[in-house]
Design a protein around this motif. Structure first.
Motif, mmCIF file in Angstrom:
data_model
loop_
_atom_site.group_PDB
_atom_site.id
_atom_site.type_symbol
_atom_site.label_atom_id
_atom_site.label_comp_id
_atom_site.label_asym_id
_atom_site.label_seq_id
_atom_site.Cartn_x
_atom_site.Cartn_y
_atom_site.Cartn_z
ATOM 1 N N THR A 43 -3.660 5.197 8.743
ATOM 2 C CA THR A 43 -3.006 6.291 8.016
ATOM 3 C C THR A 43 -3.114 7.601 8.800
ATOM 4 O OG1 THR A 43 -3.428 5.227 5.894
ATOM 5 C CG2 THR A 43 -2.978 7.588 5.849
ATOM 6 N N GLN A 46 -0.973 7.575 11.997
ATOM 7 C CA GLN A 46 0.475 7.648 11.748
ATOM 8 C C GLN A 46 0.971 9.080 11.587
ATOM 9 O OE1 GLN A 46 0.687 4.828 8.440
ATOM 10 N NE2 GLN A 46 1.848 3.434 9.736
ATOM 11 N N SER A 73 3.276 5.153 15.195
ATOM 12 C CA SER A 73 3.949 4.644 13.980
ATOM 13 C C SER A 73 4.975 3.571 14.315
ATOM 14 C CB SER A 73 4.616 5.785 13.213
ATOM 15 O OG SER A 73 3.631 6.645 12.688
ATOM 16 N N TYR A 76 3.102 0.416 15.388
ATOM 17 C CA TYR A 76 2.475 -0.228 14.229
ATOM 18 C C TYR A 76 3.523 -0.931 13.368
ATOM 19 C CZ TYR A 76 -0.539 -1.072 10.266
ATOM 20 O OH TYR A 76 -1.249 -1.681 9.258
#
Length: 86
Positions: A43, A46, A73, A76
């Motif tokens: 988190t 990102q 991001s 991922y």
């Protein structure tokens, strides 16, 4: 979430990672450091622009590494698409 060093960490060493305003703790094993809270690390990575890790190194030295999170991001998302969670 893991980081790899160019040296073996001392037993029970801790690596701290700062992703913008979020502080994260990583535990170590040999040359790798793993996020204690992987979801929190993902988190933070990102939304952050960069991360700074501070880790203990041989000879009582602290190593500081700064790395860009640009593209995290997208990478991922690609990983999650190729290997969806079960």
């Amino acid at each position: 979430v893991a980081l790899e060093a160019g040296y073996a960490f001392a037993q029970d060493a801790t690596v701290t990672v700062q992703a913008d305003q979020t502080g994260l703790e990583f535990y170590t094993h040999q040359r790798a450091a793993f996020a204690r809270k992987g979801h929190d690390a993902v988190t933070a990575f990102q939304v952050a622009g960069r991360a700074i890790s501070r880790s203990p190194a041989p000879h009582d030295v602290t190593v500081t590494d700064t790395f860009s999170l640009k593209g995290f991001s997208a990478a991922y998302a690609a990983i999650s698409k190729a290997c969806p969670p079960k």
